[in-house]
Every structure is written in structure tokens, then in C-alpha cells.
Design a protein around this motif. Structure first.
Motif, PDB file in Angstrom:
ATOM      1  N   ARG A 409       0.814  -1.215   0.000  1.00 35.58           N
ATOM      2  CA  ARG A 409       0.000   0.000   0.000  1.00 35.58           C
ATOM      3  C   ARG A 409       0.846   1.262   0.000  1.00 35.58           C
ATOM      4  N   ASP A 412       0.700   5.099   1.958  1.00 35.31           N
ATOM      5  CA  ASP A 412      -0.611   5.316   2.579  1.00 35.31           C
ATOM      6  C   ASP A 412      -0.543   5.056   4.077  1.00 35.31           C
ATOM      7  N   ARG A 613      -1.034  13.807   6.680  1.00 39.10           N
ATOM      8  CA  ARG A 613      -0.380  13.903   5.375  1.00 39.10           C
ATOM      9  C   ARG A 613       0.386  15.206   5.223  1.00 39.10           C
ATOM     10  N   GLU A 629      -8.996  10.523   2.118  1.00 41.62           N
ATOM     11  CA  GLU A 629      -8.375   9.394   2.803  1.00 41.62           C
ATOM     12  C   GLU A 629      -7.294   9.920   3.761  1.00 41.62           C
ATOM     13  N   TRP A 631      -4.987  10.700   7.083  1.00 41.70           N
ATOM     14  CA  TRP A 631      -4.187   9.843   7.947  1.00 41.70           C
ATOM     15  C   TRP A 631      -4.394  10.256   9.397  1.00 41.70           C
TER      16      TRP A 631
END
Length: 1002
Positions: A409, A412, A613, A629, A631
Motif C-alpha cells: 500500500r 498510505d 499527510r 483518505e 491519515w
């Protein structure tokens, strides 16, 4: 895509020679090395219990939390039976309103409803707390290790159950053991997980040694010479010396706990389709062994419907449906069915409108299984979501509209990298199926339908070139888990997977009484103990003891979700790590408060970046994100998301007229604990850091126009501080006023809270005046009084202290980025420059200071450290000027001298003194202050004599003051005197002398 025979696939795991391919694959599942059938309640193949009800609880008016908890406590007090069970809390049909949380902390308790259909038992999570509606956890998860670690002496293949040891001394059949495979630097390098690119990857993305250890809890079922045999397979290959075995368990776990036949609802605001101010989790389970969840329907939750934590083991989740979640479409939301444990089994689970519907978590030891599960209208992929989960099986899982992945991944989630090891997708279906294999740990997709990619995606070997007869056909057997379970325990074990009906409630079941509910409420009532903060003679005290002696701050921009790394970041009151509660994650506020004592104070402000991020300045400082998405963990902000539009981070825009209730509830909760524990919360309302320096700091700021519903008038680019602090604009003025008043109201009536402005404030004086005026206005309207600390640049602080009206609002001051250098020269940052403190502070070092210096940083740090003499000079100036104000964060270097000075000179005398460089030119050891009446105060810190810069105009009374209890001597100085030398026999060390014109002197 590989076209291998199954024996060849198995040989990769077992490292044995490849035998001839077999064209008929129907039997070759037996060669897969891991027996996944050990997942589930009691190790798989054991039917879930169906005990009779012990106590019947009916819904009442209003909040039913105490009612259900009284029933839970009643069963928890019962003796544990030989099977580990105590009893069943039977909830009647109907609707239960739950304003708080149902908590089970004792083994052997079952919470049962009358059915998951609408006519059954409905638990409604009300309010805006982000809790789990039902939380099951051991009061303490401390390991119960019973001996020293011993190395594993030989190799163990994937799926192995025999552990060779140098000695089996002190080990017995039935003993629990822990096998730990450490994540060493060499192993991490072999996977390439130390080679991420980007800003500071070594502390942000690269795997740290010790951060991906895999820990298996097992029991010994046999001892054979120098080896033990385990009750379930290991899911990674282990070489000699690569792992250690320790007698005991990795955690204290509860046993025989179940939740069943319930309908769970998280009530949200229907006017806000992305509302997140409600219950995030339906059922959160950790530190449980041999537990279950069955026949549960859930709707409206933000994140997980069933969340199994890292200490969960041998748990079955069966026939659970999750629909209609209400949340942002973003990271750590809608992770509907999730396990970070081992030997966990999800059977016939349904998720609709989720994101990561079926997920395996960080370093989950396995085997973990999803069987016959369906995700409909998925917004994201399912699979292994975090780093290095081993032994995961997705068996007959369908993900409609999105992907099912066992893969690398990448960066991510702060460097998930390789997410799966030795894992299998069997007869699954998804829009996309990506399976990639880490070195030495192959992952496989067998009999799967969808757009297959990766080296682990295997095509049916019966397919001949140019012929399609066997394409997209399910593999035989239809279910790998069922086939393995039947092979291990026989066909009768399959009955454990059958759905369960709701048991009848015997008529003789006793009802919970109102007296039992009242007794529970009385038992759990918080004590009324109070240790309030007071201000006496310019000193904050609690119970007569000095307060604000030890400062606890927090890292307002760094954090990690990896449990092994999180504690290093320390506590933060409003940091949120969904599903994870521990130091460095979502902190347990009671545990934090209990760890502190009188004299401690916690400094808080909202953090820098909501989303981790943005830590990457190289890339993430500029572009908007393609999706939400985000973090975790999240540094929650005081303003609420609107559910409308799209902000720069991919979530919805902020509504600056609404506030984040979770943020303020956390502050209020800690403030209450502070009052009861005798500690202090120092809450600063703003963090200017967002507005200046790097673009990465500013792009996600809630007030930036692209991120807010309101027209704030801020620039699109930084620096933005000058505009943000300008309250001449009516929109900004009203938004600031609303926020300040909301903060005061949220913490209203809490005595142990001090309010500050901003830890980095370099804004203009008018905003400081506006802030104080808003507080004064609120105090006048409400009749409340709050503690206010003025911690702003020196010029702005002096202006406020000279203001006869606004200074009355101030109770304390701090020395905000100013210092007397060791040579006595003042250095102070300036307000109103649109520059952060750290953009100014390097100027403390002049060219002369740096000439010939090998390390400019050391020079600057030395200048900022100042000296005890110069720190005392700064302290005395303000302690004398405003003796009624507390000074925060500055320690008195010479407390004995201060005590004698303040006992000798009344406060009303000292308030008149101001720095005077004409009487004594400041030196590294001496300085002077003077009052309008001509009196002066001269200090010598090394005890030496001092030469005046101007002669005394007439006869002068000199009161010499030293640090000792009797060190006060009065002498007379003649006209024209320029030399001050303490009298003979005066105590050596620092002294001050109070100079006043003698009586009759003109």
C-alpha cells in the motif's frame, strides 16, 4: 498473473521441491500450509453458547444507560461457572436510549436482546460523543508473562505448530505461551521498508525496528522431546533464532463474553448528511478471548460496527449487518468490520455504503478469516489495511463496486507498505483484485473474479490457451475455511457456523428492580472532591501549595497510529485515533489526570494540521488531495465540518459558526478532572503557526477561503496572520467573538482552567485588546470570572499592563519570546510583523556573537538560555511592577532574596519601579530600577560593589537586602556618592539596595 498448480504454490510457502502439476485442482487446497479453520470462538468449530436469561431489563423513560449497566453489574457479581460463564443480561423488546456507553469489564457476561429486527431490542446511541455504544475490554491489559523469553531453536515453516526449543523446562501441556517475531532493522531492510522517499521518511514513513513485531498467543497441547506443539498454527516462517517464546499471555483477557440479538442505532442530525457528532463505533472489543457477536443489525455509525482490537483472540462475529453509515467519506471512517487480533472469524457479515468494509489491521498475527461476507456500494477497498498482517483469509467475500486487495500500500497511512503476508483470497469477487507478494511471504488469489493484478493472482490451471471453459469459475471446494474445518474436526463442526435463533425468555426470569438501578447510580456517582486554583499575592496555589510548577505540553503536529510508536509522542487532550485508546493515541483522560499531581499543569491548544499527510512539506504542502483518505491520528479542531462542499484535504468544508463538540467535551472533561485532582489546564485559544512560514501549514487551515463556508477574507496563500488578526472586518470580528465566547462557555464554572491567547502570537495589539474585551464582556454578562494569562510579545504585554481597564482582566503573564541576553541587552520578538517567532528569534545572535563560532545553533541557544542574573532581572521587573499577577513559566532563580525583598518592601512600594539605565548601566551582573519619587532599587547578583552612572543628589538612606532571614541592614550614603558597596559583615551573595532620599533632603 500466474498459472501455477496448487502444489507449486504451496511449495513457495513450504520451501520444498515442486512436484508435478496436477490438472485437477479439486483436492489441492490441502497443500496450503496454513489451516485457517483455527479462527473463531474457542479455536473454531465450537458452537456459540445459548444459555438461559439471568436477569431481564426493560426500557424506562429517558436515558437507559444506568438501567442496562445495573443489569450488567448484577451479572458481573455472580460467580463464574466451570465453563467461564456468569449469566445473561436479557434486554426486553423495545427501544433503549443510551446517552453514555454500555461497558463490560468482567468475563462470563452475555448481553442479549429480543432480536435484531425492528420489533426486537433497539439500542439508540444518543448525544454527540464519539464513543463505542458497547465497549468490552479488560480493566487492565497488562501481560501475564510467567517466565523469561527463550529463543526458538530451529526453523518453523509457515503454518507450523511445532516449536523447537533448547529446553522445555518449566513448560507443561495447557500452558499459555507467547511467540514473538521481532521486526529487526535487517528484516525491515529485506522488505525494502526502510527506503520510502519524501520529507523525513526515517521518522515518518520508514518502518522503525520494533514497530511491526508479530505476536502469537497459543497454548501447549503436547511436548515432544525438545519441542512443544501449539494449539493453532503460526502464520509466518521463522528461522532459527528469529523469534522468542515466553511462558504466559501477552495480555490479560476476559473470557466467554457475547453480544447478540440486538439492533444498534447511532442517532445523527438528519439535516447534516455527513454529521460525525455521534457514536462512531457500535461494538468495540479488546482484551477478550473466546467471545462472540451474533445476530446484530447496526445503522448510522461513523466507523466500525465491530472493531476487534490487538488483544482480541478467538472471537466469532456472525450474521451482523451494517447499513446507512453517516459520516464524511474519509480515512478511518466506515471501516465497518475490522480485526487487529488473532484467530478471529467473521461469518455472513453485510455492509452497505461502507468504505473499507472488511479489514485486517496492523501486524495482526492471524489466522483471521472473513467468510461469506458481502459489501454493497463500497466506497473503498477491503483487505489488509495496515502493515504486515499475516495469515488472513478472505473466503467467498464479495465487494461490489470496489476492490479487494492484499498488496503493497506504499506510503498510505504513514507508510503501510507491505500489508499482507501469507494470505489468501479464495473464491472472492470484486471490481478489482490486487494481490502482490512480499519477499518470502506469498499472497494468493485463487478462484477470484474481477480485474486481477499482481504476482499472486492465480489463474485456473485447467484453462487451455484459446479456451474459456474454466475462466471465472469458482475453485473447488467452494469454501476453504469450511473444507479445512471439516478435515480437522469432522462434518459436525460445520454446525458451529449455522445461524442462531433468538432463545425464549423463561417466565421465571427475574426483572431488574428500580432499587438496583438506584444502587448502581449511587455506586458510580463521581465524588464531589474539589481542589480549586486560587491566586494569592501573585502566586497560583492549590490547597496552599504552589501550582504551575511542572509543565506538560504536547507535540502539536507529529503523531503515529502504530501502537508501538505512539507512546513516544506523549499525551494530547484533543488528539483522536479512531478505535485506539492509549498514550499517544486517543488518551484516556482519567489515566492522564491520575498520573499528575498538585503543581502540574497541562498546556493545550488546537494542533497543527488535522491530517498527518501535511507533515510532508515536500509534496503535500501544495496540492489539494484527490480524496478524503486522511491519515490519523487526527488533531481535532474546534470548528465543525459542514458536510457541504470540499475542502483542500478532501473532506467537507468547515462551518465556522458551528463547533466540534468532541473537542470541547474533551476539554471540559479534563477541566473537571483537573478540579478534582488538584491540577491545572492552561488552554490557549489559537495557534498562529498555521498562518505563517510553510505553505503546508496553511493550506488546510479552516479559515482559508477554500476550506470554509464563510467569507473570511483571508488570502489564499500564506502569510495570512496579518489578515486573520485584523478584526476591523465585521465577518472576522464576529467569527472570532463567537469562538472566544463559545470556548469560555464550554469551560464555564471550572476553577482550574487558565485561558491564554496563542503560544506563538506575534499579532498586533488591537487583537489582544479585542480578546480581553470579549472576555470582560462575557464575564460581565454571565457573572462568571475566569483566569486569564497574558502571554504575548513584550511590547503588547507592556501596553496592556499600562491600560487601567484591560489590565484588570489579566491574572497572569508569561515572557513570550523575549529575554535579557547574558550581556544584559534585551531581545524581544515583535508583534504585527506577519512573521512567526521562529522567523525572528535567530536575530538574537549578532554578527559579533557568531564571529568565529563553530556552531551558530549553540551560540543562539546559549543566548536564549540567558543567565540566572538576567532571568532574575526579567522576573523582578514584572514581579515588582504587578505583584498581584502570577508569572507563568518563569522560575525565580533567587527565591531567598525575593522572600526577603518582598518582606522588606511592601507591594505598593515596589509597583512604582521601572527599569532605569541612567542610574546603573545594566551589566551581566547588575542593574537598577527607579520610581517617580526618586527612590531606586539596585541589584548586584554576584555580591560585588556597583558603580552608579550618576551621583546621588543628596543624603540617601540605603536599605541593604540579602537572601538570609535577617539580612536587612540600613546605612546612609552621602551626597555625590557613586559607589555602592555592601556594609561590612553583610551576607555574601546576591543583594539589592533600596535607595530613598533621607528626611529633609530636597
Amino acid at each position: 498473473m500466474r498459472r501455477w498448480g496448487w502444489i507449486a504454490l504451496a511449495s513457495c510457502w513450504l520451501m520444498t521441491p515442486v512436484e508435478a502439476q496436477v490438472e485437477d485442482p479439486s483436492f489441492q487446497w490441502r497443500d496450503l500450509p496454513i489451516d485457517f479453520s483455527h479462527a473463531g470462538y474457542r479455536g473454531g468449530g465450537v458452537s456459540l453458547p445459548r444459555a438461559e436469561a439471568t436477569i431481564l431489563v426493560s426500557p424506562g423513560p429517558g436515558d437507559d444507560t444506568a438501567r442496562i449497566m445495573a443489569g450488567v453489574r448484577a451479572v458481573e457479581r455472580l460467580a463464574e461457572g466451570p465453563d467461564g460463564r456468569r449469566g445473561v443480561v436479557q434486554l426486553d423488546a423495545g427501544e433503549f436510549q443510551i446517552d453514555d456507553q454500555i461497558r463490560i469489564g468482567t468475563g462470563g457476561v452475555v448481553l442479549r436482546g429480543a432480536g435484531s429486527d425492528p420489533a426486537g431490542t433497539r439500542l439508540i446511541a444518543t448525544g454527540h460523543d464519539r464513543r463505542a455504544l458497547i465497549r468490552i475490554d479488560a480493566p487492565s491489559r497488562d501481560a501475564t508473562l510467567a517466565g523469561d523469553a527463550r529463543p526458538v531453536a530451529g526453523a518453523i515453516p509457515v503454518g507450523g505448530i511445532r516449536v523447537p526449543l533448547a529446553s522445555v523446562r518449566d513448560l507443561s501441556v495447557g500452558d499459555p505461551v507467547v511467540i514473538r517475531r521481532p521486526s529487526t532493522a535487517a528484516w525491515i531492510a529485506s522488505l525494502g521498508m526502510d527506503a520510502f522517499v519524501g520529507w523525513r521518511p526515517e521518522t515518518r514513513l520508514n518502518w522503525a525496528p520494533g514497530s511491526r513485531d508479530v505476536v502469537w498467543d497459543r497454548r501447549i497441547v503436547a511436548i515432544e522431546r525438545a519441542s512443544i506443539v501449539l494449539d493453532a498454527p503460526l502464520t509466518l516462517a521463522i528461522g532459527p533464532g528469529e523469534a522468542v517464546l515466553t511462558p504466559g499471555a501477552s495480555a490479560t483477557r476476559l473470557r466467554e463474553i457475547g453480544v447478540e440479538h440486538l439492533r444498534l442505532v447511532s442517532r445523527s442530525d438528519p439535516a447534516r448528511p455527513a454529521d460525525e457528532d455521534h457514536s462512531w463505533f457500535a461494538i468495540a472489543i479488546d482484551a477478550v478471548e473466546d467471545g462472540w457477536v451474533r445476530d446484530v443489525a447496526a445503522e448510522g455509525f461513523v466507523s466500525s460496527v465491530v472493531d476487534l482490537g490487538t488483544a482480541s483472540r478467538r472471537i466469532t462475529v456472525q450474521d451482523v449487518a451494517a447499513v446507512d453509515p453517516v459520516s464524511e467519506i474519509g480515512g478511518l471512517r466506515r471501516r465497518v468490520f475490522y480485526s487487529a487480533g488473532q484467530q478471529t472469524l467473521f461469518v455472513r457479515c453485510l455492509s452497505r455504503d461502507g468504505i473499507h468494509d472488511f479489514g485486517i489491521g496492523h501486524a495482526a498475527a492471524g489466522p483471521n478469516v472473513f467468510l461469506d461476507c458481502l459489501s454493497d456500494e463500497a466506497h473503498g477497498d477491503s483487505g489488509t489495511l495496515e502493515s504486515w498482517a499475516s495469515g488472513a483469509l478472505f473466503d467467498s467475500v464479495r465487494v461490489r463496486g470496489n476492490a479487494l486487495n492484499l498488496t503493497h500500500r506504499g506510503r498510505d497511512g504513514q507508510g503501510v507498505g507491505w500489508s499482507a503476508a501469507n494470505s489468501v483470497l479464495w473464491n472472492c469477487e470484486a471490481s478489482d483484485v490486487a494481490v502482490r507478494s512480499a519477499p518470502g511471504a506469498p499472497n494468493l488469489a485463487i478462484g477470484c473474479r474481477g480485474e486481477l493484478s499482481g504476482d499472486g493472482a492465480v489463474e485456473d490451471p485447467r484453462i487451455a490457451p484459446g479456451r474459456d471453459f474454466f475462466r471465472a469459475q469458482p475453485q473447488t471446494p467452494a469454501s476453504l475455511y469450511r473444507a479445512q474445518l471439516e478435515a480437522r474436526l469432522g462434518s459436525s463442526a460445520l454446525a458451529a457456523l449455522d445461524p442462531a435463533s433468538v432463545p425464549d425468555v423463561p417466565a421465571a426470569t427475574p426483572h431488574l428492580s428500580e432499587a438496583e438501578v438506584a444502587a448502581y447510580v449511587a455506586e458510580t456517582r463521581q465524588p464531589g472532591e474539589s481542589h480549586p486554583l486560587t491566586l494569592t499575592d501573585g502566586r497560583f496555589l492549590i490547597d496552599g501549595q504552589p501550582a504551575l510548577q511542572r509543565r506538560l505540553g504536547f507535540s502539536f503536529f507529529q503523531a503515529q497510529m502504530v501502537p508501538a510508536l505512539a507512546p513516544a509522542f506523549g499525551p494530547a487532550l484533543t488528539r483522536f485515533a479512531p478505535g485506539l485508546e492509549a498514550v499517544g493515541l486517543t488518551d484516556d483522560l482519567e489515566q492522564l489526570a491520575d498520573s499528575l499531581s498538585t503543581g502540574d499543569y497541562v498546556v493545550h491548544n488546537y494542533g497543527l494540521w488535522y491530517d498527518r499527510r501535511r507533515v510532508d512539506h515536500d509534496f503535500y504542502g501544495s496540492p489539494s488531495h484527490a480524496d478524503g483518505e486522511v491519515w490519523g491520528p487526527f488533531m481535532e479542531l474546534p470548528w465543525a465540518r459542514s458536510g457541504e462542499g470540499r475542502a483542500w484535504d478532501g473532506l467537507s468544508k468547515y462551518d465556522l459558526t458551528r463547533f466540534n463538540p468532541w473537542f470541547f467535551d474533551r476539554l471540559a472533561t479534563f477541566a473537571d478532572l483537573a478540579g478534582r485532582r488538584g491540577i491545572v489546564l492552561y488552554h490557549q485559544l489559537y495557534l498562529q503557526h498555521w498562518l505563517l512560514e510553510s505553505r503546508a501549514h496553511y493550506v488546510d487551515f479552516p479559515w482559508r477561503p477554500v476550506n470554509a463556508l464563510q467569507a473570511t477574507g483571508l488570502p489564499d496563500e500564506r502569510p495570512a496572520a496579518e489578515t486573520f488578526w485584523d478584526v476591523s472586518d465585521p465577518v472576522r470580528r464576529d467569527l472570532h467573538r463567537l469562538y472566544i465566547r463559545h470556548t469560555l462557555e464550554a469551560l464555564r464554572g471550572r476553577s482550574n482552567v487558565i485561558f491564554g491567547l496563542d503560544p506563538e502570537y506575534t499579532g498586533p495589539l488591537p487583537f489582544v485588546q479585542f480578546w480581553l474585551d470579549t472576555i470582560a464582556e462575557w464575564e460581565a454578562e454571565t457573572g462568571q470570572s475566569v483566569w486569564v494569562a497574558l502571554d504575548v510579545p513584550k511590547a503588547e504585554m507592556d501596553a496592556i499592563l499600562d491600560d487601567p481597564v484591560r489590565s484588570r482582566t489579566v491574572d497572569a503573564i508569561g515572557f513570550h519570546h523575549w529575554v535579557y541576553r547574558p550581556d544584559g541587552v534585551l531581545f524581544a520578538v515583535q508583534g504585527g510583523l506577519n512573521k512567526a517567532p521562529r522567523e525572528q528569534v535567530d536575530a538574537i545572535a549578532t554578527d559579533a556573537d557568531l564571529a568565529g563560532a563553530a556552531d551558530s545553533g549553540t551560540v543562539r541557544r546559549t543566548l536564549w538560555a540567558s543567565t540566572p542574573a538576567m532571568r532574575y532581572r526579567a522576573y523582578r521587573e514584572y514581579r515588582d511592577r504587578r505583584p498581584d499577577l502570577a508569572i507563568i513559566g518563569v522560575e525565580d532563580p533567587f527565591p531567598d532574596l525575593s522572600r526577603q525583598l518582598e518582606a522588606t518592601l511592601p507591594a505598593e512600594v515596589r509597583t512604582a519601579f521601572r527599569p532605569d539605565a541612567t542610574l546603573v548601566r545594566p551589566t551581566p551582573r547588575a542593574w537598577a530600577t527607579r520610581a517617580p519619587d526618586g527612590s531606586g532599587l539596585v541589584f548586584s547578583i554576584d555580591g560585588g560593589s556597583v558603580t552608579l552612572d550618576r551621583a546621588l543628589p543628596g543624603q540617601t538612606v540605603a536599605r541593604w537586602i540579602g537572601p538570609g532571614p535577617d539580612a536587612v541592614v540600613e546605612t546612609r550614603l552621602g551626597t555625590g556618592e557613586t559607589h555602592l558597596s555592601p556594609p561590612s559583615g553583610f551576607a555574601t551573595g546576591p543583594w539589592g539596595v533600596h535607595l530613598t532620599p533621607a528626611a529633609g533632603t530636597p
